[in-house]
Design a protein around this motif. Structure first.
Motif, mmCIF file in Angstrom:
data_model
loop_
_atom_site.group_PDB
_atom_site.id
_atom_site.type_symbol
_atom_site.label_atom_id
_atom_site.label_comp_id
_atom_site.label_asym_id
_atom_site.label_seq_id
_atom_site.Cartn_x
_atom_site.Cartn_y
_atom_site.Cartn_z
ATOM 1 N N GLU A 17 2.967 -16.256 12.859
ATOM 2 C CA GLU A 17 1.609 -16.789 12.908
ATOM 3 C C GLU A 17 0.831 -16.231 11.724
ATOM 4 N N TYR A 18 0.205 -17.132 10.961
ATOM 5 C CA TYR A 18 -0.368 -16.739 9.673
ATOM 6 C C TYR A 18 -1.468 -15.700 9.819
ATOM 7 N N LYS A 19 -2.312 -15.831 10.838
ATOM 8 C CA LYS A 19 -3.373 -14.851 11.044
ATOM 9 C C LYS A 19 -2.799 -13.472 11.330
ATOM 10 N N SER A 20 -1.708 -13.434 12.064
ATOM 11 C CA SER A 20 -1.060 -12.155 12.358
ATOM 12 C C SER A 20 -0.508 -11.524 11.079
ATOM 13 N N TYR A 21 0.031 -12.383 10.216
ATOM 14 C CA TYR A 21 0.542 -11.893 8.934
ATOM 15 C C TYR A 21 -0.584 -11.290 8.096
ATOM 16 N N LEU A 22 -1.718 -11.981 8.023
ATOM 17 C CA LEU A 22 -2.851 -11.465 7.254
ATOM 18 C C LEU A 22 -3.367 -10.155 7.838
ATOM 19 N N LYS A 23 -3.465 -10.101 9.153
ATOM 20 C CA LYS A 23 -3.944 -8.885 9.810
ATOM 21 C C LYS A 23 -3.029 -7.708 9.506
ATOM 22 N N LYS A 24 -1.731 -7.957 9.536
ATOM 23 C CA LYS A 24 -0.765 -6.901 9.233
ATOM 24 C C LYS A 24 -0.857 -6.475 7.774
ATOM 25 N N MET A 25 -0.955 -7.457 6.870
ATOM 26 C CA MET A 25 -0.926 -7.151 5.443
ATOM 27 C C MET A 25 -2.209 -6.477 4.968
ATOM 28 N N LYS A 26 -3.292 -6.586 5.719
ATOM 29 C CA LYS A 26 -4.542 -5.918 5.355
ATOM 30 C C LYS A 26 -4.425 -4.397 5.434
ATOM 31 N N LYS A 27 -3.523 -3.918 6.260
ATOM 32 C CA LYS A 27 -3.446 -2.491 6.546
ATOM 33 C C LYS A 27 -2.879 -1.709 5.374
ATOM 34 N N SER A 28 -3.538 -0.633 5.021
ATOM 35 C CA SER A 28 -3.012 0.260 4.001
ATOM 36 C C SER A 28 -1.682 0.830 4.478
ATOM 37 N N GLY A 29 -0.702 0.838 3.602
ATOM 38 C CA GLY A 29 0.615 1.323 3.967
ATOM 39 C C GLY A 29 1.577 0.227 4.375
ATOM 40 N N GLU A 30 1.069 -1.001 4.563
ATOM 41 C CA GLU A 30 1.949 -2.127 4.886
ATOM 42 C C GLU A 30 2.632 -2.597 3.598
#
Length: 226
Positions: free
Chosen positions: A139-152
């Motif tokens: 799910e694209y929103k989940s991908y964006l939420k994950k990728m926002k995190k420092s260290g991802e």
């Protein structure tokens, strides 16, 4: 001014400086971006390695991570290639931000601007969803939420977004057996700069320079596998 006022002033100044560095003020970034001459290389690497045949780039999320032994062996292969082409890695911290650190080093001469680079990449991914969503198997929103995190960890989708956002050709010299040189071109084909990165074993990115031209700055934390 009394001693207490001087101390308070110094403390306040120190606090402001610390806050400024932590938040990576976008106005300062914009100022750096405006200094075109200091940001743009003369593409010496591009001219020297123009004979290399690149393969088409396909954005994708990260695949299976190799074990330590395989990763170490692959880095040995990459190191041999870099020696052949007269390139040297400026090593980035292995804190999960290495792709964004390497991009920041190439863009701004400072890997500590990685947070700004990540923010810009996320903006690109968010505002141009149709360009990237077909490459993301979740799910694209989940991908964006994950990728926002420092260290991802960044992936080949974020690399494409970075190429598009910064109008840059990103040149990857890799440890892969058959795909040792990959060019990532911006979708609109407008180029304002070239960025040179090394990439090995799906685990780590470093910033590339001509041997002898590597800047003296060094990461504060441990390298990946070093």
């Amino acid at each position: 001014m009394s001693e207490s006022l001087r101390n308070a002033s110094g403390s306040s100044s120190s606090s402001l400086n610390s806050s400024f560095q932590d938040t990576e003020d976008d106005q300062t970034i914009a100022s750096i971006l405006a200094e075109e001459e200091s940001l743009k290389e003369e593409n010496r690497l591009g001219k020297r390695l123009s004979h290399l045949n690149s393969i088409p780039h396909t954005p994708r999320v990260n695949g299976e991570i190799p074990d330590v032994n395989d990763a170490t062996q692959d880095h040995g292969m990459l190191s041999e290639r870099l020696v052949t082409y007269g390139l040297t890695e400026l090593q980035m911290e292995g804190d999960g931000n290495c792709q964004f650190r390497a991009l920041a080093d190439q863009l701004f001469g400072n890997p500590e601007y990685h947070k700004h680079v990540r923010r810009q990449v996320i903006k690109q991914l968010k505002h141009h969803k149709k360009l990237y969503e077909s490459y993301v198997p979740m799910e694209y929103k989940s991908y964006l939420k994950k990728m926002k995190k420092s260290g991802e960890w960044g992936d080949h989708v974020t690399l494409q977004a970075a190429a598009d956002r910064f109008e840059a050709k990103i040149c990857l010299v890799t440890s892969f057996r058959d795909t040792y040189y990959i060019e990532i071109l911006p979708t609109n084909k407008r180029l304002t700069r070239e960025l040179w990165l090394s990439f090995w074993s799906e685990v780590h990115y470093n910033s590339l320079y001509s041997t002898g031209d590597v800047p003296s700055r060094a990461p504060k934390k441990k390298y990946w596998l070093f």
